[in-house]
Design an enzyme around this catalytic site. Structure first.
Site, PDB file in Angstrom:
ATOM      1  N   ASP A  99       0.795  -1.236   0.000  1.00 49.04           N
ATOM      2  CA  ASP A  99       0.000   0.000   0.000  1.00 49.04           C
ATOM      3  C   ASP A  99       0.822   1.277   0.000  1.00 49.04           C
ATOM      4  OD1 ASP A  99       0.848  -0.123   2.719  1.00 49.04           O
ATOM      5  OD2 ASP A  99      -0.831   1.176   3.242  1.00 49.04           O
ATOM      6  N   GLU A 100       2.096   1.173  -0.310  1.00 49.87           N
ATOM      7  CA  GLU A 100       2.974   2.325  -0.153  1.00 49.87           C
ATOM      8  C   GLU A 100       4.054   2.299  -1.224  1.00 49.87           C
ATOM      9  OE1 GLU A 100       5.752   3.497   3.448  1.00 49.87           O
ATOM     10  OE2 GLU A 100       4.277   1.992   3.993  1.00 49.87           O
TER      11      GLU A 100
END
Ligand SMILES: [Mg+2]
Length: 374
Positions: free
Chosen positions: A118-119
């Site tokens: 998610d990053e």
């Protein structure tokens, strides 16, 4: 010793001209669960097991208000927030959302360095669409993520990775923060040192004992002091305290193979079962090969026997494996050569390696069926 400080150099000047975005999804796993189950919306949710040894993998913002955090034992989380709802993780759903956001990043730049599902860091010094403004690109990306996934992301925009990551955390959730050239040192000066990437609880304790509470305190120490107390960590800290970070965005390393395997609940040994299983694995792996846009020349069959002995057999061809039919045929040949098996197997796997990711096509030899056994 006065000139022992890390000094600016050519790369540092180049680094100062970069445009970096750090994108971080907001409470990712928990947000996916709330999106997919309306009953969870607006409620304190933890992804993870609620049992005695369970750990919180992710917490919704509603849960965070009670002090619930990821990596916290579920028992502790439940004590802090008695109404906390635990849900089991669904990694397939998170991976799918991750795949969608990755595609959005790559629409804007090939320089994407994922840190987790998610990053990611993006270098948009030169962006594919020629938008030019990193701030504008960050806003577009957040809009595209919301439209495609119905999830929110926060973004930090700056001229290096250290600052971009700090910035994405600044206005969470659903926020943006821009740290412009010239503002980095001031931004860092005001920060408590635990916000520095790489400063864990132990380093924080030590710094506090040395009277270092903020970025400004850290910047006031000279390099000899830092080296004496923090060893190899010192140069990073010295630069970070000044808002300097020379690390480039490293695009995800290309993989060396694409494969898949299956473990059986009941060991198998019959030829029919083995062939059927292999066909199954071929379907899965070839889809992955296509998704990865990879081409390869070597097919490897792996089988683990009930006594845990491993057998691998490989075949290479002189051209790129043409299609799924050829991939399946090579896999089948490897299996047939291994039959009959000395004992049942508990695992079968198939991989394609010796990969190319879309560069120059090798000359296709006249005798394309020629095989060499590795
Ligand atoms: Mg996140």
């Amino acid at each position: 010793m006065a000139d022992a400080s890390p000094s600016p150099d050519d790369t540092e000047e180049a680094a100062g001209l970069r445009k970096i975005i750090h994108v971080d999804m907001d409470a990712f796993f928990a947000s996916v669960e709330q999106r997919d189950n309306p009953e969870l919306q607006g409620k304190p949710v933890a992804v993870g097991g609620s049992g005695g040894r369970g750990v919180v993998a992710a917490a919704s913002y509603e849960a965070r208000r009670f002090g619930v955090k990821s990596a916290m034992p579920s028992v502790t989380a439940k004590r802090l927030c008695p109404d906390l709802i635990f849900v089991r993780h669904r990694f397939d759903a998170y991976k799918e959302a991750s795949r969608q956001i990755r595609a959005i990043f790559e629409h804007h730049t090939p320089h994407v360095e994922p840190l987790s599902l998610d990053e990611a860091f993006l270098d948009v010094t030169e962006d594919r669409l020629g938008i030019g403004s990193a701030t504008r690109i960050a806003e577009l990306i957040r809009q595209e993520i919301r439209a495609k996934t119905r999830l929110t992301a926060s973004a930090g925009v700056s001229y290096n990775k250290f600052l971009a990551k700090l910035a994405s955390d600044q206005n969470k959730p659903d926020g943006v923060c821009v740290i412009r050239p010239g503002q980095g040192a001031d931004f860092v000066a005001a920060l408590p040192i635990r916000r520095f990437h790489g400063v864990g609880p132990k380093a924080e304790q030590k710094m506090k004992r040395l009277g270092i509470e903020t970025g400004a305190d850290l910047a006031a120490k000279d390099i000899e002091f830092l080296r004496a107390n923090f060893g190899s960590f010192a140069d990073y800290l010295y630069r970070a305290a000044r808002g300097i970070d020379l690390r480039p965005v490293r695009a995800h390393r290309q993989r060396k193979s694409v494969g898949g395997e299956r473990t059986f609940s009941d060991d198998i040994s019959s030829g029919a079962q083995l062939r059927e299983t292999l066909d199954n694995i071929v379907d899965i792996v070839w889809e992955r090969v296509e998704n990865a846009k990879a081409r390869g020349r070597t097919v490897t069959l792996k089988m683990k026997f009930t006594d845990f002995q491993l057998m691998t057999r490989a075949k290479s061809v002189t051209h790129w494996v043409e299609d799924k039919t050829e991939f399946a045929r090579l896999g089948r040949e490897l299996l047939e050569e291994a039959l009959p098996l000395p004992m049942p197997i508990r695992l079968m796997g198939l991989t394609l390696s010796n990969l190319d990711h879309g560069k120059d096509e090798p000359e296709r030899p006249a005798d394309s069926a020629q095989l060499s056994l590795l």
